[in-house]
Design a protein around this motif. Structure first.
Motif, mmCIF file in Angstrom:
data_model
loop_
_atom_site.group_PDB
_atom_site.id
_atom_site.type_symbol
_atom_site.label_atom_id
_atom_site.label_comp_id
_atom_site.label_asym_id
_atom_site.label_seq_id
_atom_site.Cartn_x
_atom_site.Cartn_y
_atom_site.Cartn_z
ATOM 1 N N MET A 46 0.846 -1.185 0.000
ATOM 2 C CA MET A 46 0.000 0.000 0.000
ATOM 3 C C MET A 46 0.883 1.237 0.000
ATOM 4 S SD MET A 46 -3.177 0.980 2.520
ATOM 5 C CE MET A 46 -2.310 1.600 3.956
ATOM 6 N N THR A 59 1.190 4.815 1.008
ATOM 7 C CA THR A 59 0.510 5.431 2.136
ATOM 8 C C THR A 59 1.277 6.638 2.656
ATOM 9 O OG1 THR A 59 -0.482 4.925 4.302
ATOM 10 C CG2 THR A 59 1.634 3.900 3.827
ATOM 11 N N ASN A 84 1.430 8.844 6.530
ATOM 12 C CA ASN A 84 0.963 8.841 7.911
ATOM 13 C C ASN A 84 -0.016 9.976 8.215
ATOM 14 O OD1 ASN A 84 2.888 10.838 7.712
ATOM 15 N ND2 ASN A 84 4.161 10.090 9.371
ATOM 16 N N CYS A 105 -5.622 6.856 4.394
ATOM 17 C CA CYS A 105 -4.637 5.815 4.709
ATOM 18 C C CYS A 105 -4.856 5.282 6.126
ATOM 19 C CB CYS A 105 -3.212 6.359 4.576
ATOM 20 S SG CYS A 105 -2.830 6.962 2.911
ATOM 21 N N ASN A 120 -5.661 1.429 7.057
ATOM 22 C CA ASN A 120 -4.926 0.685 8.090
ATOM 23 C C ASN A 120 -5.850 0.206 9.200
ATOM 24 O OD1 ASN A 120 -2.263 0.437 7.146
ATOM 25 N ND2 ASN A 120 -1.912 2.597 7.556
ATOM 26 N N TRP A 158 -7.158 -3.037 7.945
ATOM 27 C CA TRP A 158 -6.164 -4.112 8.071
ATOM 28 C C TRP A 158 -6.071 -4.581 9.522
ATOM 29 C CZ3 TRP A 158 -6.922 -4.537 3.480
ATOM 30 C CH2 TRP A 158 -6.496 -3.709 2.455
ATOM 31 N N SER A 164 2.440 -4.778 3.120
ATOM 32 C CA SER A 164 3.658 -3.970 3.159
ATOM 33 C C SER A 164 3.278 -2.516 2.888
ATOM 34 C CB SER A 164 4.639 -4.470 2.104
ATOM 35 O OG SER A 164 5.809 -3.709 2.133
ATOM 36 N N GLN A 165 3.835 -1.618 3.651
ATOM 37 C CA GLN A 165 3.493 -0.206 3.523
ATOM 38 C C GLN A 165 4.674 0.561 2.942
ATOM 39 O OE1 GLN A 165 0.638 1.354 5.638
ATOM 40 N NE2 GLN A 165 -0.192 -0.687 5.823
ATOM 41 N N GLU A 172 5.641 4.072 2.871
ATOM 42 C CA GLU A 172 5.280 5.307 3.558
ATOM 43 C C GLU A 172 5.993 6.493 2.907
ATOM 44 O OE1 GLU A 172 3.890 8.111 5.619
ATOM 45 O OE2 GLU A 172 3.252 6.174 6.437
ATOM 46 N N PRO A 194 -4.575 6.208 -0.096
ATOM 47 C CA PRO A 194 -3.695 5.081 -0.362
ATOM 48 C C PRO A 194 -4.028 4.420 -1.699
ATOM 49 C CG PRO A 194 -5.503 4.336 1.012
ATOM 50 C CD PRO A 194 -5.709 5.825 0.780
#
Length: 109
Positions: A19, A21, A23, A28, A32, A35, A45-46, A48, A74
């Protein structure tokens, strides 16, 4: 090909679920939360981009757009292809099909 495009390709190819993404991105954070709700946060897997300066952030987003045709945050990739964004997660939640969809892509057994 820029280093960013090469890296975007590598990231997408290297993980079954990944993804794009940030913060600080509310969508996003929502993804999350999905998830976490289904206990699969560790399977996604992110990548960022939220900690980068604006220039580098945009280079990565542009690179993902060049590689995958989308620069949303995202963006969720499954098996190297765009699966969707938070919009699909919301849609599947509204329709009551989210669990079924996550099973279809193998994220949940």
């Amino acid at each position: 090909m820029s280093q960013y495009v090469a890296e975007a390709k590598q990231i997408i190819r290297s993980h079954k679920y990944v993804m794009l993404t940030a913060n600080w991105c509310p969508d996003c954070v929502y993804a999350n939360s999905i998830w976490r709700k289904y206990g699969v946060l560790n399977k996604v897997s992110q990548f960022e981009v939220g900690g980068y300066d604006r220039d580098k952030l945009n280079k990565y987003r542009d690179a993902f757009a060049e590689v995958a045709g989308i620069r949303n945050l995202p963006t969720i990739f499954v098996d190297g292809k765009v699966w969707g964004t938070e919009a699909e997660l919301h849609k599947f939640e509204r329709e009551g099909t989210l669990l079924e969809e996550l099973k279809k892509i193998g994220l949940i057994n």
